[in-house]
Design a protein around this motif. Structure first.
Motif, short mmCIF file in Angstrom:
data_model
loop_
_atom_site.label_atom_id
_atom_site.label_comp_id
_atom_site.label_asym_id
_atom_site.label_seq_id
_atom_site.Cartn_x
_atom_site.Cartn_y
_atom_site.Cartn_z
N LYS A 199 -1.06 55.93 62.56
CA LYS A 199 -0.34 55.59 61.18
C LYS A 199 1.16 54.95 61.55
N ILE A 200 1.42 55.30 62.88
CA ILE A 200 2.75 54.54 63.22
C ILE A 200 2.54 53.81 64.48
N ILE A 201 3.30 52.82 64.54
CA ILE A 201 3.28 51.93 65.87
C ILE A 201 4.84 51.79 66.11
N ALA A 202 5.04 52.52 67.41
CA ALA A 202 6.59 52.30 67.83
C ALA A 202 6.65 51.57 68.80
N SER A 203 7.06 50.33 68.45
CA SER A 203 7.06 49.34 69.85
C SER A 203 8.47 48.86 70.12
N ASP A 204 8.40 48.42 71.47
CA ASP A 204 9.56 47.64 71.95
C ASP A 204 9.63 46.44 71.36
N LYS A 205 10.85 45.81 71.42
CA LYS A 205 10.92 44.65 71.02
C LYS A 205 10.62 43.34 72.00
N THR A 206 11.59 43.77 73.14
CA THR A 206 11.71 42.59 74.22
C THR A 206 10.31 42.54 74.84
N GLY A 207 9.58 41.30 74.80
CA GLY A 207 8.27 41.12 75.47
C GLY A 207 7.26 41.51 74.66
N THR A 208 7.37 42.53 73.64
CA THR A 208 6.23 42.87 72.97
C THR A 208 6.17 42.05 71.59
N THR A 230 14.51 49.43 69.97
CA THR A 230 15.00 48.30 71.03
C THR A 230 16.28 48.96 71.69
N GLY A 231 16.78 48.55 72.86
CA GLY A 231 18.14 48.90 73.23
C GLY A 231 19.06 47.81 72.84
N ASP A 232 18.76 46.76 71.90
CA ASP A 232 19.76 45.80 71.50
C ASP A 232 20.60 46.26 70.26
N PRO A 233 21.79 45.60 70.18
CA PRO A 233 22.59 46.32 69.07
C PRO A 233 22.27 46.13 67.59
N HIS A 234 22.81 46.78 66.82
CA HIS A 234 22.30 47.00 65.53
C HIS A 234 22.27 45.53 64.82
N THR A 235 23.13 44.64 64.96
CA THR A 235 22.89 43.37 64.21
C THR A 235 21.71 42.47 64.79
N THR A 236 21.50 42.51 65.94
CA THR A 236 20.43 41.70 66.82
C THR A 236 19.12 42.42 66.33
N MET A 253 2.97 54.73 70.90
CA MET A 253 4.27 54.50 71.53
C MET A 253 4.17 53.46 72.62
N THR A 254 5.05 52.35 72.63
CA THR A 254 4.99 51.47 73.52
C THR A 254 6.08 51.57 74.85
N GLY A 255 5.86 51.26 76.10
CA GLY A 255 6.96 51.45 77.06
C GLY A 255 6.41 51.08 78.07
N ASP A 256 7.50 50.64 79.01
CA ASP A 256 7.11 49.94 80.32
C ASP A 256 8.03 50.36 81.51
N GLY A 257 8.87 51.17 81.34
CA GLY A 257 9.70 51.81 82.54
C GLY A 257 9.39 53.28 82.92
N VAL A 258 9.71 53.58 84.06
CA VAL A 258 9.79 55.09 84.33
C VAL A 258 10.18 56.15 83.63
N ASN A 259 11.50 55.77 82.82
CA ASN A 259 12.06 56.61 81.88
C ASN A 259 11.13 56.80 80.70
N ASP A 260 10.24 55.82 80.25
CA ASP A 260 9.34 55.64 79.09
C ASP A 260 8.06 56.78 79.26
N SER A 261 7.88 56.98 80.45
CA SER A 261 6.56 57.77 80.82
C SER A 261 6.50 59.06 80.24
N PRO A 262 7.59 59.95 79.93
CA PRO A 262 7.28 61.03 79.18
C PRO A 262 7.04 60.88 77.65
#
Length: 817
Positions: free
Chosen positions: A120-129, A432-438, A510-519
């Motif tokens: 029902k929900i896809i939570a996706s990274d912005k960069t590269g995805t 995303t880790g980007d700022p609000h406006t971006t 949920m998408t993720g690519d880093g060690v910290n995303d694993s949980p």
């Protein structure tokens, strides 16, 4: 010599691993539903067998109770348990996995595809995805001046083009920061060719020596093997020489080719490396400015720091320069001065901050990622040891240099993929880790949010720093939005988003690519790792996108929905014949009529004729509206109440009527009244029976046994031949077969042909039919079943029309599964 201060779970990586592995293993929704269905059959089959045995005992007596027991339980168990279900379900999963492999999606667990279909929900990274992850520095902002592209070079000689000193601060300082405060580097292990002009090509390799400096010295260059008529010249590094440009245009060509060189590192670091490499000698800048201390970038602090030793002073002192690069809104808070174009350090007052914020907002509105740069020079002991934990380095009072804007364009297919997901009732969260406006600008570009007043209530943008402060009511409000954008988020906040959505019974990918995303990947219903991501994230994920493309998630959901529907279609096809098989024994027990089936006939159908159509269902194509329906409800199972009503209720009984008519025709063809069959099995139709008389015709025991064998085969024809017609009804849940296409699944046509051949063998081949307890039947048995089954087919067409026309009607919903 190094000192070990932490090991195992006490390290940061260990804590993340513990958080990941400490979560209980996930059972897929498909596994739970199949398990529920098996438990249902484990109760139903013995119950039906017991009832059948009791009824048979009351009818025929308990004299031969062993035969009664074995017949009742054997036929009922074999009829109710679809023996080929495991093979056909596995085939469907395998076919889906192969399809997804062609779309660059790797399933670590076959059964996770079903969960994808219910997302029902896809939570996706912005960069590269959602974006191409092809970052390019487009602008620099210095002292409220925007430099589009590169700093001007046309006032300098060609021999000065790659000299850092060509530029004045703060431009030179920013270029130095891009070169030195940067973990990216060119991939020297790959043979990269850069064409300078038509006369020669330079091959870059770390292990080769530098030779030459100018184009006019080309005849003296070390010549290697010619390729395509071009002489190749080798250099240790492109930075270690003054390049032999004969015109400024050639330099521009070279600069364009440098931008295409393969590099290793974070995408934004690579973008800044290539930008700097097209203007200055990055290699020389790194060699002449050795780094003595470094704090790498991470998603929490959002900056990188290096300290370089500029020169040795008297009294064992040294002059150091601290350089920071990172999120501009965070770096500006560490500064109290800003450098202008006159190399002056002016106070960072409210006016200067307003200029900075206006520039960041302007870049952000264009979808640019804004990277800030800051520095400070200070004096410290020449042998001083900097330590991150001690914090013995300048952290405040820095000088802000300026920013660069990085463009990462959305993927071409992202907008269409998001629209498709929205049409399917799937909500998209951009994290995303980007700022609000971006984040907002990119979300608008890809169609995730819409600024039209009528649509503003459908989306919301939240900041990562506010996520821990959200109340239960706030999360409820966010969960109801069709689109969400979370800016400046950390991996820990990703985990919180997953947990809050799951509390509200939402199936989330949920998408993720880093060690910290694993949980978060481990916790999500569907963890989606990136092919370019770390191994820890891949291990925690359920599926891996080998191309890091959001459109692949949409394709996976479509395949997951198809898999769910194909399994449901398989159930709708396989389960009804259980009722027809049971009625074959019930007319014997309840009405004392000649037996209509036996365990061998049932086995020949369940393990023979039913298998090809079941496997063919694996290749059933999509129904046209599969991505126009909302995700199915959480409580909706593959074997729903409506499906049980369809298979074990009206359809099973409708098919049983066709079998009974075919069965009756055998007796009619021999001049026997059906009414005379009532309780006739008590004394007739068995080896130790007596002669049977009907309509003035007397039948010996041998004749009775042969007629009974014909009746058994006629019932078999009723089941199998009727199922051939039913296959075409079962191949679609909502769509008319006239639109879906009778020949859209070639495997189904082949399966019907094989099923027909097997049935002909079972009925008409001597020896085989006798072994099964059957005998050849007249053609009218086939005609009766065909006509009746065509009627059932059109009944299903009317049922599907009503589902399409009145999907929410309470009466129609009874027939909708």
């Amino acid at each position: 010599m190094g000192v070990v201060i932490r090991t195992g779970v006490k390290t940061v990586i260990g804590q993340i691993a513990a958080l990941t592995t400490g979560q209980p293993p996930k059972k897929s929704r498909l596994e739970k539903q199949i398990k529920f269905f098996v438990h249902f059959l484990l109760i139903l089959a013995p119950a039906v067998g017991t009832i059948s045995m009791i009824v048979g005992g009351l009818t025929f007596g308990w004299g031969n109770w062993i035969l009664l027991l074995s017949t009742s339980y054997a036929v009922c168990a074999i009829a109710l348990v679809p023996e080929g279900l495991s093979a056909t379900v596995t085939s469907i999963l395998t076919v889906v996995a192969r399809r997804l492999e062609k779309k660059s999606v790797y399933l670590k667990r076959l059964d996770i595809a079903e969960a994808l279909g219910s997302a029902k929900i896809i939570a996706s990274d912005k960069t590269g995805t959602l974006t191409k992850n092809v970052m390019t520095v487009t602008d620099m902002w210095i002292d409220d001046l925007v430099i589009h592209g590169f700093p001007r070079l046309d006032d300098h000689t060609l021999r000065e083009l790659k000299t850092l000193e060509t530029f004045k601060p703060p431009i030179s300082d920013i270029l130095l920061a891009m070169a030195v405060c940067n973990k990216a580097d060119f991939d020297y292990d790959k043979d990269v060719k850069i064409d300078i002009n038509e006369k020669f090509t330079m091959t870059l390799n770390r292990d080769q020596s530098s030779i030459a400096a100018k184009a006019k010295q080309a005849p003296a260059f070390a010549r290697l093997n010619s390729q395509d008529g071009a002489t190749r010249t080798t250099h240790r590094s492109i930075y270690s020489t003054i390049l032999p440009f004969s015109s400024f245009g050639e330099f521009l060509r070279y600069r364009n080719l440098v931008s295409k060189r393969p590099a290793l590192g974070a995408a934004s670091d690579v973008a800044m490396l290539k930008y700097a490499a097209q203007v200055i000698d990055v290699g020389k800048s790194r060699r002449t400015n050795p780094v003595v201390f470094e704090i790498p970038f991470n998603s929490k602090r959002k900056w990188q720091l290096v300290i370089i030793k500029k020169r040795i002073l008297a009294n064992n002192q040294a002059k150091y320069k601290l350089i920071m690069k990172g999120a501009s809104d965070i770096l500006i808070k560490k500064c109290d001065k800003i450098m202008n174009m006159n190399e002056e350090e002016v106070p960072l007052d409210e006016n200067e901050r307003a200029k900075f914020e206006r520039a960041v907002e302007t870049f952000g509105e264009q979808g640019r990622r804004v990277i800030g740069f800051a520095q400070v020079e200070f004096v410290e002991a020449g042998n001083f040891t900097f330590n991150e934990k001690a914090g013995n380095y300048p952290q405040e009072g820095l000088i802000f240099l300026g920013t660069c804007a990085i463009m990462d364009p959305p993927r071409d297919e992202t907008a269409d993929a998001i629209k498709s997901c929205k049409d399917a009732g799937i909500r998209i969260f951009m994290v995303t880790g980007d700022p609000h406006t971006t984040a907002k600008a990119i979300a608008e570009q890809i169609g995730l949010i819409d600024e039209k007043p009528a649509n503003q209530s459908n989306w919301e943008i939240g900041k990562g720093e506010d996520i821990p402060k959200l109340t239960h009511r706030d999360w409820g409000r966010l969960a109801a939005r069709k689109s969400l954008v979370f800016s400046r988020t950390t991996p820990e906040q990703k985990l919180l988003i997953v947990e809050e959505m799951q509390k509200r019974k939402q199936v989330i990918a949920m998408t993720g690519d880093g060690v910290n995303d694993s949980p978060a990947l481990k916790k999500a219903d569907i963890g989606v790792g990136m092919g370019s991501g770390g191994e820890v994230a891949k291990q925690a994920a359920d599926i891996i996108l080998m191309n890091d493309n959001f459109a692949s998630i949409g394709a996976s959901i479509k395949e997951g929905r198809l898999m769910f529907e194909n399994i449901k279609k398989l159930m709708a096809y396989v389960m009804p014949h259980a009722i027809t098989e049971l009625w074959g024994i019930w007319i014997y027990y309840l009405f004392g009529m000649p037996v209509a089936t036996n365990s061998l006939i049932v086995l020949s159908m369940d393990l023979g004729t039913e298998i090809p159509p079941g496997i063919a269902m694996c290749n059933e194509p999509f129904e046209s509206d599969i991505m126009e329906r909302p995700p199915r409800q959480n409580g909706k199972n593959i074997v729903s109440k409506a499906l049980l009503f369809y298979t074990y209720g009206y359809l099973g009984f409708l098919q049983a009527i066709a079998c009974f008519l075919s069965y009756c025709y055998i007796f009619w063809s021999h001049g026997i009244n059906i009414s005379d069959l009532w309780m006739s099995a008590l004394d007739h139709w068995k080896a130790d029976g007596t002669n049977f008389t009907s309509n003035g015709h007397t039948f010996t025991v041998d004749e009775q046994l042969y007629i009974n064998r014909q009746a058994v085969s006629a019932w078999q024809v009723g089941i199998v031949f009727g199922q051939m017609f039913h296959l075409f009804s079962a191949r679609s849940l909502r769509e008319s077969m006239f639109k879906h296409g009778f020949f859209s699944n070639k495997s189904a046509i082949i399966a019907v042909v094989l099923e027909f051949i097997m049935l002909m063998v079972f009925v008409y081949v001597p020896g085989i039919n006798e072994f099964l307890g059957g005998a050849p039947v007249p053609v009218w048995c086939w005609v009766i079943v065909a006509v009746y089954s065509i009627g059932i087919f059109f009944f299903n067409e009317i049922r599907k029309y009503c589902i399409r026309r009145w999907p929410k009607n309470p009466i129609v919903r009874i027939f909708k599964f």
